[in-house]
Scaffold this motif. Structure first.
Motif, PDB file in Angstrom:
ATOM      1  N   GLY A 224     -10.462 -11.471 -13.393  1.00 31.77           N
ATOM      2  CA  GLY A 224      -9.301 -11.522 -14.261  1.00 31.77           C
ATOM      3  C   GLY A 224      -8.075 -10.870 -13.668  1.00 31.77           C
ATOM      4  N   GLY A 225      -8.253  -9.778 -12.942  1.00 31.34           N
ATOM      5  CA  GLY A 225      -7.109  -9.075 -12.388  1.00 31.34           C
ATOM      6  C   GLY A 225      -7.465  -8.352 -11.116  1.00 31.34           C
ATOM      7  N   LEU A 226      -6.435  -7.930 -10.385  1.00 30.58           N
ATOM      8  CA  LEU A 226      -6.636  -7.219  -9.129  1.00 30.58           C
ATOM      9  C   LEU A 226      -5.501  -6.223  -8.970  1.00 30.58           C
ATOM     10  CD1 LEU A 226      -7.939  -8.712  -5.855  1.00 30.58           C
ATOM     11  CD2 LEU A 226      -5.933  -7.248  -5.755  1.00 30.58           C
ATOM     12  N   SER A 227      -5.852  -4.963  -8.713  1.00 30.17           N
ATOM     13  CA  SER A 227      -4.841  -3.933  -8.516  1.00 30.17           C
ATOM     14  C   SER A 227      -5.132  -3.149  -7.253  1.00 30.17           C
ATOM     15  CB  SER A 227      -4.779  -2.980  -9.721  1.00 30.17           C
ATOM     16  OG  SER A 227      -6.010  -2.301  -9.869  1.00 30.17           O
ATOM     17  N   VAL A 228      -4.107  -2.477  -6.752  1.00 30.87           N
ATOM     18  CA  VAL A 228      -4.208  -1.703  -5.518  1.00 30.87           C
ATOM     19  C   VAL A 228      -3.795  -0.272  -5.810  1.00 30.87           C
ATOM     20  CG1 VAL A 228      -3.416  -1.470  -3.131  1.00 30.87           C
ATOM     21  CG2 VAL A 228      -3.690  -3.740  -4.137  1.00 30.87           C
ATOM     22  N   HIS A 229      -4.553   0.676  -5.237  1.00 30.08           N
ATOM     23  CA  HIS A 229      -4.243   2.097  -5.390  1.00 30.08           C
ATOM     24  C   HIS A 229      -4.426   2.767  -4.035  1.00 30.08           C
ATOM     25  CE1 HIS A 229      -4.182   6.009  -7.616  1.00 30.08           C
ATOM     26  NE2 HIS A 229      -4.905   6.393  -6.566  1.00 30.08           N
TER      27      HIS A 229
ATOM     28  N   VAL B 142      -7.708   1.541  -2.184  1.00 27.37           N
ATOM     29  CA  VAL B 142      -8.768   1.040  -3.067  1.00 27.37           C
ATOM     30  C   VAL B 142      -8.245  -0.190  -3.786  1.00 27.37           C
ATOM     31  CG1 VAL B 142     -10.287   1.542  -5.014  1.00 27.37           C
ATOM     32  CG2 VAL B 142      -9.683   3.364  -3.398  1.00 27.37           C
ATOM     33  N   VAL B 143      -8.980  -1.267  -3.649  1.00 24.78           N
ATOM     34  CA  VAL B 143      -8.674  -2.492  -4.384  1.00 24.78           C
ATOM     35  C   VAL B 143      -9.640  -2.587  -5.565  1.00 24.78           C
ATOM     36  CG1 VAL B 143      -8.620  -5.017  -4.303  1.00 24.78           C
ATOM     37  CG2 VAL B 143      -7.768  -3.682  -2.359  1.00 24.78           C
TER      38      VAL B 143
ATOM     39  N   LEU C  77     -13.233  -1.632  -4.394  1.00 25.57           N
ATOM     40  CA  LEU C  77     -13.473  -1.833  -2.968  1.00 25.57           C
ATOM     41  C   LEU C  77     -12.663  -0.791  -2.199  1.00 25.57           C
ATOM     42  CD1 LEU C  77     -13.132  -5.740  -2.797  1.00 25.57           C
ATOM     43  CD2 LEU C  77     -15.163  -4.368  -3.345  1.00 25.57           C
ATOM     44  N   HIS C  78     -13.361   0.186  -1.600  1.00 23.90           N
ATOM     45  CA  HIS C  78     -12.692   1.232  -0.823  1.00 23.90           C
ATOM     46  C   HIS C  78     -12.525   0.704   0.600  1.00 23.90           C
ATOM     47  CE1 HIS C  78     -13.517   4.440  -3.933  1.00 23.90           C
ATOM     48  NE2 HIS C  78     -14.351   3.488  -4.306  1.00 23.90           N
TER      49      HIS C  78
ATOM     50  N   LEU D 256       0.822  -1.196   0.000  1.00 28.37           N
ATOM     51  CA  LEU D 256       0.000   0.000   0.000  1.00 28.37           C
ATOM     52  C   LEU D 256       0.864   1.258   0.000  1.00 28.37           C
ATOM     53  CD1 LEU D 256      -2.797  -1.059   2.499  1.00 28.37           C
ATOM     54  CD2 LEU D 256      -2.996  -0.807   0.031  1.00 28.37           C
ATOM     55  N   GLY D 257       1.997   1.228   0.724  1.00 29.90           N
ATOM     56  CA  GLY D 257       2.896   2.370   0.709  1.00 29.90           C
ATOM     57  C   GLY D 257       3.461   2.626  -0.674  1.00 29.90           C
ATOM     58  N   TYR D 258       3.786   1.557  -1.370  1.00 29.74           N
ATOM     59  CA  TYR D 258       4.313   1.692  -2.740  1.00 29.74           C
ATOM     60  C   TYR D 258       3.233   2.159  -3.704  1.00 29.74           C
ATOM     61  CZ  TYR D 258       6.407   0.382  -7.214  1.00 29.74           C
ATOM     62  OH  TYR D 258       6.881   0.403  -8.494  1.00 29.74           O
ATOM     63  N   ALA D 259       1.958   1.885  -3.389  1.00 28.08           N
ATOM     64  CA  ALA D 259       0.850   2.175  -4.301  1.00 28.08           C
ATOM     65  C   ALA D 259       0.276   3.563  -4.120  1.00 28.08           C
ATOM     66  CB  ALA D 259      -0.256   1.141  -4.102  1.00 28.08           C
ATOM     67  N   ILE D 260       0.902   4.419  -3.291  1.00 31.44           N
ATOM     68  CA  ILE D 260       0.359   5.770  -3.106  1.00 31.44           C
ATOM     69  C   ILE D 260       0.396   6.514  -4.437  1.00 31.44           C
ATOM     70  CG2 ILE D 260       0.720   8.001  -1.988  1.00 31.44           C
ATOM     71  CD1 ILE D 260       1.776   6.551   0.434  1.00 31.44           C
ATOM     72  N   GLY D 261      -0.787   6.941  -4.887  1.00 34.89           N
ATOM     73  CA  GLY D 261      -0.892   7.728  -6.110  1.00 34.89           C
ATOM     74  C   GLY D 261      -0.726   6.938  -7.388  1.00 34.89           C
ATOM     75  N   ARG D 262      -0.678   5.643  -7.327  1.00 33.27           N
ATOM     76  CA  ARG D 262      -0.507   4.847  -8.547  1.00 33.27           C
ATOM     77  C   ARG D 262      -1.253   3.525  -8.414  1.00 33.27           C
ATOM     78  NH1 ARG D 262       5.866   3.734  -8.253  1.00 33.27           N
ATOM     79  NH2 ARG D 262       5.795   5.690  -7.068  1.00 33.27           N
ATOM     80  N   ASP D 263      -1.521   2.881  -9.555  1.00 32.42           N
ATOM     81  CA  ASP D 263      -2.133   1.554  -9.587  1.00 32.42           C
ATOM     82  C   ASP D 263      -1.038   0.511  -9.658  1.00 32.42           C
ATOM     83  OD1 ASP D 263      -4.778   2.491  -9.591  1.00 32.42           O
ATOM     84  OD2 ASP D 263      -4.713   2.839 -11.758  1.00 32.42           O
ATOM     85  N   VAL D 264      -1.133  -0.457  -8.744  1.00 28.96           N
ATOM     86  CA  VAL D 264      -0.123  -1.508  -8.668  1.00 28.96           C
ATOM     87  C   VAL D 264      -0.823  -2.854  -8.773  1.00 28.96           C
ATOM     88  CG1 VAL D 264       1.669  -2.566  -7.260  1.00 28.96           C
ATOM     89  CG2 VAL D 264       1.354  -0.078  -7.226  1.00 28.96           C
TER      90      VAL D 264
END
Length: 490
Positions: A44-49, A57-58, A81-82, A10-18
């Motif tokens: 199909g996929g899952l990303s974290v922002h 947000v997942v 998912l917030h 989550l720290g790496y995902a600040i401001g970006r989609d990972v």
């Protein structure tokens, strides 16, 4: 360890989609499967922002939801998912606060027995939930939201909803398009608002707006619905208390309120509807079955299978009147009535068949007892009592039936008495014109005694009628050069 990795991600995902790693995908799939009971989800996929306000947000892409019978219920291209930051930091748990999606495709089928084909195994039917009611769908999702991951859930917002509804009872289908859905949850209630355009293969679209409120952990609910330009037959085939509307080829607008009890079954319904013109079975029905306007105000008691008609106003080319009365629904099959028994009181009656009268005929009041069998349509008039403005009482009975070959009519009517001038005035000018002209020119005074009228028609055959009557105190003008003889009785 997993929780520490989650925080690092989550720290790496600040401001970006990972893109989420495999272990997080497996964790979300496991939690979702537990929440869906006997259902399942594929994606199909899952990303974290991580948003700048530190709300994670997942996003699940290409998500498909199946129920316990492995029926596809919904497909969402992307669902967000917030998550609750406090849940992650203080409780080290994934807690969803809000669900959003910009599009959703939903499939819902009603089986031939009337049951809705959706079951996540969350609320067993043995517990009394009525699966023929739409409330059962809301109740199942209410139970899904009781899963631990949704403990903090407060809002669900979905736009671009397309719902394909198939009713196998009547082999018909509807599509709700461009819908929006918003659900707000608190500790006491679930509140839902929705609106959509309804497409049914006709040359017009229906607009539907719904509000729904239910106590948490209970199928009991109150739903309010506003429909604009809805096909009357569609409402009649979904709501038992409006079953007679299935006979109409017409569109209507109005408001309905439906109350559901603890079993999820309807306990009360009320409706105020306006039908701005249409016809009763226009392909094979009688030509006089078209109408210009119909207003209805009614309430339905499912326990007594009784409809209280508070007000009905009919305007048609042949007749106009107001009515009130009581209707009982009988012979239910797949949740819908096949027979209707009615008792109506009518007043402000105006009869004006085209070409019959120079001026519309006014009738004081009427009462009718009749039974309607819906498929095939058959109307059995057990008793019709009509009070003419002259004071005479007409009583009639008979049958009207409609089949693919046409419509049939067998009606017999009789009165105790009728002034001669009134009899001549009510005689349609376009039917048996020569006798009518003779009677108008040569009969005066007195009254008709026990007049009897018979009407007959068989399928596509001709319409026939016969009138017989006695007279009392009648003046007859036979020849112009002779005084009219007086007939005391004959």
């Amino acid at each position: 360890m997993a929780f520490s990795l989650c925080l690092l991600l989550l720290g790496y995902a600040i401001g970006r989609d990972v893109a989420a790693p495999r272990w997080l995908r497996d964790e979300v799939a496991s939690i979702a499967s537990e929440a869906l009971g006997e259902g399942r989800i594929t994606f199909g996929g899952l990303s974290v922002h991580m948003q700048r306000d530190l709300h994670p947000v997942v996003t699940i892409s290409d998500a498909t939801v199946f129920d316990g019978a492995d029926r596809r219920i919904a497909h969402l291209p992307a669902v967000n998912l917030h998550l609750s930051p406090r849940g992650l930091v203080l409780r080290r748990e994934l807690l969803v606060q809000r669900i959003t999606s910009a599009a959703a495709e939903v499939d819902l089928t009603r089986n031939a027995d009337g049951a809705l084909a959706i079951d996540f195994g969350m609320v067993p039917q043995a517990n009394g939930l009525n699966y023929t009611e739409f409330a059962s769908v809301f109740q199942q999702f209410d139970e899904i939201f009781e899963a631990p991951i949704f403990e903090a859930l407060r809002e669900v917002d979905i736009a671009g909803v397309v719902l394909r509804y198939t009713d196998l009872r009547g082999e018909r289908s509807l599509t709700l398009d461009g819908g929006t859905l918003r659900m707000v949850l608190d500790a006491q209630n679930t509140r839902l608002t929705a609106d959509a355009a309804v497409l049914s293969g006709r040359d017009y679209a229906t607009r539907l707006a719904l509000t729904y409120q239910s106590p948490r952990h209970s199928p009991a609910a109150v739903a309010q619905m506003r429909v604009t330009d809805a096909a009357a037959a569609d409402l009649g085939q979904e709501i038992p208390g409006l079953g007679v509307l299935s006979l109409l080829d017409a569109k209507l607008s109005g408001e309905l309120q439906i109350e559901m009890g603890e079993s999820g079954a309807m306990t009360a319904m009320s409706a105020q509807l306006n039908v701005p013109g249409g016809a009763l079975l226009p392909d094979v029905g009688p030509p006089g079955a078209r109408f210009d306007n119909l207003d209805l105000a009614l309430s339905y008691d499912p326990a007594a299978q009784r409809v209280a008609l508070q007000h009905m106003q009919v305007s048609a080319p042949w007749i106009s009147y107001t009515a009130r009365g009581t209707t009982y629904l009988q012979d239910f099959q797949a949740g819908l009535p096949q027979q209707i028994v009615s008792q109506l009181e009518m007043d402000d009656i105006t009869v004006s068949p085209p070409g019959f009268y120079d001026e519309p005929a006014q009738l004081a009041a009427a009462a009718a007892d009749f039974r309607v069998t819906l498929d095939p349509l058959r109307i059995e008039i057990a008793g019709l009592s009509l009070r003419d403005e002259s004071g005479g009482l007409l009583q009639a009975d008979g049958t009207v039936a409609i089949s693919p070959d046409g419509w049939s009519l067998m009606v017999d009517a009789q009165m105790d008495r009728l002034p001669t001038e009134r009899l001549v005035g009510l005689w349609p000018q376009s039917m048996r014109a020569a006798p009518h002209r003779w009677m108008a020119a040569n009969l005066s005074g007195g009254e008709a005694v026990s007049p009897h009228l018979s009407l007959r028609k068989l399928d596509d055959g001709p319409f026939t009628w016969a009138l017989s009557t006695g007279f009392r105190a009648l003046d007859i003008r036979g020849l112009p050069q002779l005084p009219p003889p007086a007939v005391d009785r004959g």
